[in-house]
Design an enzyme around this catalytic site. Structure first.
Site, mmCIF file in Angstrom:
data_model
loop_
_atom_site.group_PDB
_atom_site.id
_atom_site.type_symbol
_atom_site.label_atom_id
_atom_site.label_comp_id
_atom_site.label_asym_id
_atom_site.label_seq_id
_atom_site.Cartn_x
_atom_site.Cartn_y
_atom_site.Cartn_z
ATOM 1 N N GLY A 1 4.768 4.872 -8.210
ATOM 2 C CA GLY A 1 4.533 5.820 -9.538
ATOM 3 C C GLY A 1 3.100 5.900 -9.760
ATOM 4 O O GLY A 1 2.274 4.666 -9.858
ATOM 5 N N ALA A 2 2.503 7.231 -10.004
ATOM 6 C CA ALA A 2 0.961 7.059 -10.051
ATOM 7 C C ALA A 2 0.476 6.391 -11.099
ATOM 8 O O ALA A 2 -0.652 5.450 -10.651
ATOM 9 C CB ALA A 2 0.883 8.621 -10.394
ATOM 10 N N ARG B 1 -2.595 5.110 -0.395
ATOM 11 C CA ARG B 1 -1.704 6.301 -0.554
ATOM 12 C C ARG B 1 -2.619 7.493 -0.987
ATOM 13 O O ARG B 1 -3.544 7.295 -1.980
ATOM 14 C CB ARG B 1 -0.563 5.908 -1.574
ATOM 15 N N GLN C 1 14.350 7.574 -5.529
ATOM 16 C CA GLN C 1 13.778 7.185 -6.800
ATOM 17 C C GLN C 1 14.449 7.465 -8.022
ATOM 18 O O GLN C 1 14.578 6.706 -9.050
ATOM 19 C CB GLN C 1 12.244 7.448 -7.080
ATOM 20 N N ASP D 1 1.766 13.430 -10.118
ATOM 21 C CA ASP D 1 0.896 12.386 -9.194
ATOM 22 C C ASP D 1 -0.536 12.975 -9.577
ATOM 23 O O ASP D 1 -1.634 12.099 -9.293
ATOM 24 C CB ASP D 1 1.240 12.305 -7.841
HETATM 25 O O1 MRU Z 1 6.442 8.238 -4.368
HETATM 26 P P1 MRU Z 1 6.390 7.655 -5.547
HETATM 27 O O2 MRU Z 1 7.718 7.165 -6.077
HETATM 28 O O3 MRU Z 1 5.195 6.672 -6.102
HETATM 29 O O4 MRU Z 1 6.313 9.056 -6.455
HETATM 30 C C1 MRU Z 1 6.416 8.848 -8.000
HETATM 31 C C2 MRU Z 1 6.377 10.294 -8.636
HETATM 32 O O5 MRU Z 1 6.083 11.422 -7.769
HETATM 33 C C3 MRU Z 1 6.365 10.213 -9.900
HETATM 34 O O6 MRU Z 1 6.948 11.529 -10.362
HETATM 35 C C4 MRU Z 1 5.009 10.391 -10.523
HETATM 36 O O7 MRU Z 1 4.173 9.407 -9.643
HETATM 37 C C5 MRU Z 1 5.008 10.124 -11.996
HETATM 38 S S1 MRU Z 1 5.205 8.619 -12.494
HETATM 39 C C6 MRU Z 1 4.905 8.443 -13.925
#
Ligand code: MRU
Length: 361
Positions: free
Chosen positions: A59-60, A101, A215, A256
């Protein structure tokens, strides 16, 4: 440390996805949810890097907080005796963390902040070594904890702002996980649901399972269920039918990276939903803190998209679901063009794309 998963709604709001505890980082291993709630204590930068790469931490905004704490952890572990050697070591740490990442800009934003703090504080001339390296390390910790605290507050504000859009009777579709587990606070898209529920509004949420790493089904369903929000799971391929048959009134997702023209990178499958929203004439909202906005990049074309190993498509857990030697394409994110987005919700308000472009320049 494992916890009983039978606890009820209230406690989830007290759950911190990440914390600084006894000079270590404590995080939830999200790869084990919803079967197990395990807190991991980490005092080693390599463990943290691998936890982020393997989506134990994800999550970003949460990735941003995690690398800020990781930077501080590495600073505390440093044995450098001179400021020059310390700065060189921290430079290498920053490069290492930046490689974990590529898409979520919060990671780079948080490390920029940590590096700026190191630069500013060490330029002040009072840093004779070795005693004052301790002071410097203390200042880095202070900055990382500030980033964490700010993220908590931003999440609350996004929830308050976005909840103005929620009406009684709304049926909302969301994708991936933009909640407590993706931030240091209540989340972004999901924070809106938590705020609306607190205000007594009655609404339903449909949750895309979010292939390949699930997720939506593993994390968002878990969070929403524990919070007492009326949530229903669907597979990603059911989105069009659900919008049509269950009368979805709006779609809300996280981000993200949001770039200067309003294009948005988010979990793969977000773009499909934006196209569907346009077809069915329902609003499509993106919720994110300002730390997710990258004004250095002009349009979505400039956003690096992470491609993940093909094994994530060939296996679900240990179960093989495709021929082992299948060719596979596995982008982790997609770009939703600004023209498909009704508004971007940040801690500062709800911005149509035109207003977003004027305010965030
Ligand atoms: O690969 P992830 O699980 O890190 O991707 C997360 C997402 O795409 C979320 O929608 C995004 O980071 C927003 S979290 C507040």
């Amino acid at each position: 440390m494992d916890y009983d998963l039978s606890f009820g709604g209230v406690i989830i709001m007290l759950l911190n996805s990440i914390e600084w505890q006894d000079n270590r980082i404590r995080f939830i291993d999200q790869s084990l949810l919803p079967e197990r709630l395990r807190f991991v204590y980490c005092n080693n930068i390599n463990t943290l890097w691998h936890a982020i790469r393997s989506l134990k931490i994800r999550g970003a905004p949460l990735i941003g907080v995690a690398v800020a704490l990781g930077y501080t952890l590495a600073a505390r572990n440093s044995k450098a005796k001179t400021l020059k050697a310390f700065k060189k070591e921290m430079d290498d740490i920053s490069k290492y963390l930046r490689s974990v990442r590529p898409t979520a800009v919060n990671l780079f934003w948080a490390l920029d902040r940590m590096e700026r703090t190191l630069k500013e504080q060490s330029c002040r001339g009072h840093l004779s070594v070795p005693y004052n390296l301790r002071t410097l390390k203390g200042l880095l910790l202070k900055e990382a904890l500030k980033i964490l605290k700010e993220d908590r507050e931003l999440c609350k504000d996004i929830g308050e702002q976005g909840s103005r859009l929620i009406k009684n009777g709304d049926v909302i579709l969301t994708h991936c996980n933009a909640g407590i587990l993706a931030t240091a606070g209540y989340g972004t898209a999901l924070s809106i649901f938590y705020a609306a529920k607190k205000q007594g509004k009655s609404f339903k949420v449909y949750v895309d399972e979010t292939r390949p790493l699930l997720q939506g089904s593993r994390l968002t369903m878990w969070e929403l269920q524990k919070s007492g929000i009326d949530a229903t799971l669907i597979t990603d391929s059911m989105a069009a039918t659900t919008i049509k048959n269950k009368c979805i009134t709006k779609i809300i997702v996280g981000a993200d990276r949001i770039v200067r023209n309003g294009d948005v990178a988010n979990k793969i499958g977000t773009y499909n939903l934006a196209i569907l929203a346009r077809f069915y004439k329902i609003p499509f909202y993106v919720a994110a803190p300002s730390s997710t906005i990258d004004l250095k990049v002009k349009s979505g074309q400039g956003i690096p998209i992470e491609e993940r190993p093909k094994e994530e498509l060939i296996f679900i857990g240990k179960r093989q679901i495709a021929p082992r030697d299948s060719k596979a394409y596995n982008p982790a994110f997609d770009i939703t063009p600004a023209k498909l987005i009704t508004a971007i919700i940040t801690e500062k308000g709800i911005f149509s794309i035109n207003r977003f472009r004027k305010v965030y320049r």
